[in-house]
Design a protein around this motif. Structure first.
Motif, mmCIF file in Angstrom:
data_model
loop_
_atom_site.group_PDB
_atom_site.id
_atom_site.type_symbol
_atom_site.label_atom_id
_atom_site.label_comp_id
_atom_site.label_asym_id
_atom_site.label_seq_id
_atom_site.Cartn_x
_atom_site.Cartn_y
_atom_site.Cartn_z
ATOM 1 N N LYS A 1 2.558 8.585 11.798
ATOM 2 C CA LYS A 1 2.246 7.623 10.735
ATOM 3 C C LYS A 1 2.900 8.047 9.427
ATOM 4 N N GLN B 1 1.614 3.409 6.439
ATOM 5 C CA GLN B 1 0.727 2.784 5.450
ATOM 6 C C GLN B 1 1.510 1.756 4.627
ATOM 7 N N ASP B 2 2.722 2.132 4.208
ATOM 8 C CA ASP B 2 3.571 1.214 3.443
ATOM 9 C C ASP B 2 4.008 0.033 4.307
ATOM 10 N N VAL C 1 2.507 -1.260 6.991
ATOM 11 C CA VAL C 1 1.370 -2.142 7.271
ATOM 12 C C VAL C 1 1.031 -2.986 6.041
ATOM 13 N N SER C 2 1.085 -2.374 4.857
ATOM 14 C CA SER C 2 0.701 -3.117 3.647
ATOM 15 C C SER C 2 1.721 -4.196 3.290
ATOM 16 N N CYS C 3 2.978 -4.022 3.702
ATOM 17 C CA CYS C 3 4.020 -5.011 3.396
ATOM 18 C C CYS C 3 4.207 -6.041 4.505
ATOM 19 N N THR D 1 3.664 -8.979 7.290
ATOM 20 C CA THR D 1 2.926 -10.239 7.322
ATOM 21 C C THR D 1 2.075 -10.343 8.581
ATOM 22 N N ARG E 1 5.951 6.247 7.520
ATOM 23 C CA ARG E 1 5.354 5.632 6.324
ATOM 24 C C ARG E 1 4.615 4.351 6.723
#
Length: 139
Positions: free
Chosen positions: A95, A101-102, A104-106, A108, A99
């Motif tokens: 993970k 976390q980045d 997943v957050s970006c 859609t 990256r």
């Protein structure tokens, strides 16, 4: 014998109990992946967790897949495979390297991550459960 990377395309039918067709495309087939996106209901993206030298190219391929318009709302399951090998990187390490976390957050689309071993079966029940939940059983 050492596992051989997937070359070409394989079709497999699963019963979940509804029939689902799985198309397996090797990493070297990346240039033709987009020709299959429009018929895709769910995406399983398999990463070799025992091969740190492939992380950057796998990450680039994953980002390319996630940014493809036809896949904008297709659920994605990222599988960190080969955890049966002594040199594998843990989910936390993968993970971090990806990256995630980045990503997943970006993204859609919804993204799930699992550790698996295709060789000893670890995590495969979770993959089937994810497929059933994602593709929906008719019951």
């Amino acid at each position: 014998p050492a596992p051989v990377p997937q070359v070409g395309t394989n079709l497999t039918d699963l019963r979940l109990p509804r029939k689902a067709t799985v198309r397996e495309l090797g990493g070297c087939m990346g240039p033709i992946w987009p020709s299959y996106y429009s018929e895709c209901s769910a995406l399983l993206f398999v990463v070799d967790a025992s091969n740190p030298t492939q992380v950057s190219s796998s990450c680039i391929q994953l980002l390319s897949v996630l940014s493809a318009a036809p896949l904008a709302s297709v659920p994605v399951l990222v599988l960190f495979n080969k955890i049966d090998l002594p040199c594998y990187m843990s989910l936390v390490e993968m993970k971090s390297l990806f990256r995630m976390q980045d990503i997943v957050s970006c993204a859609t689309q919804p993204i799930t991550m699992l550790e698996t071993s295709a060789r000893d079966g670890t995590g495969l029940a979770d993959v089937l459960q994810w497929l059933r939940a994602t593709l929906g059983d008719p019951h």
